[in-house]
Design a protein around this motif. Sequence first.
Motif, short mmCIF file in Angstrom:
data_model
loop_
_atom_site.label_atom_id
_atom_site.label_comp_id
_atom_site.label_asym_id
_atom_site.label_seq_id
_atom_site.Cartn_x
_atom_site.Cartn_y
_atom_site.Cartn_z
N VAL A 14 0.86 -1.18 0.00
CA VAL A 14 0.00 0.00 0.00
C VAL A 14 0.90 1.23 0.00
CG1 VAL A 14 -1.77 1.28 1.25
CG2 VAL A 14 -1.78 -1.22 1.29
N LEU A 15 0.67 2.11 -0.94
CA LEU A 15 1.41 3.37 -1.01
C LEU A 15 0.51 4.51 -0.56
CD1 LEU A 15 3.19 2.94 -4.47
CD2 LEU A 15 4.23 2.77 -2.20
N VAL A 16 1.06 5.40 0.21
CA VAL A 16 0.33 6.60 0.61
C VAL A 16 1.22 7.80 0.28
CG1 VAL A 16 -0.99 5.45 2.42
CG2 VAL A 16 1.19 6.49 2.99
N PRO A 17 0.61 8.94 0.07
CA PRO A 17 1.41 10.14 -0.24
C PRO A 17 2.35 10.49 0.93
CG PRO A 17 -0.92 10.51 -0.70
CD PRO A 17 -0.82 9.21 0.03
N PRO A 18 3.51 11.04 0.61
CA PRO A 18 4.43 11.46 1.68
C PRO A 18 3.75 12.47 2.62
CG PRO A 18 5.48 11.63 -0.47
CD PRO A 18 4.04 11.32 -0.72
N TYR A 19 4.08 12.35 3.89
CA TYR A 19 3.61 13.26 4.94
C TYR A 19 2.11 13.21 5.19
CZ TYR A 19 8.19 15.03 3.68
OH TYR A 19 9.51 15.12 3.37
N SER A 20 1.44 12.19 4.66
CA SER A 20 0.00 12.08 4.86
C SER A 20 -0.26 11.13 6.03
CB SER A 20 -0.69 11.58 3.60
OG SER A 20 -2.07 11.47 3.81
N VAL A 21 -0.20 11.67 7.20
CA VAL A 21 -0.35 10.87 8.42
C VAL A 21 -1.72 10.20 8.46
CG1 VAL A 21 -0.38 10.98 10.95
CG2 VAL A 21 1.26 12.35 9.66
#
Length: 75
Positions: A14-21
Motif C-alpha cells: 500500500v502506497l500513501v502520499p508522503p507526509y499524509s499521516v
Amino acid sequence: PGPSEVIVDGESGVLVPPYSVEELASAMEDLAKNDEKREFLAQNALERVITLFNRERMVRLTYENRIKLMTKQNV
C-alpha cells in the motif's frame, strides 16, 4: 529503490502520499483489520522480491550498468 519502485499499490503493498499521516494511519488500520488483504499483499510482495530483486538479477543489472557507463566514458 524507493517504495514506488518496489511496491505496486494494491498488489504488493500500500502506497500513501508522503507526509499524509491520516492516510498512513487509515492504511495501517485497514491492514490490521483485514487478514485476507494482508496475506494477499504479503504473498505478492514476496513473489515480486524473489523475481525482481534476486542476487543473480541484481548482479547482472549492476554489471550491465557499469559496462554502459564505461562505454560512454571510453574506459
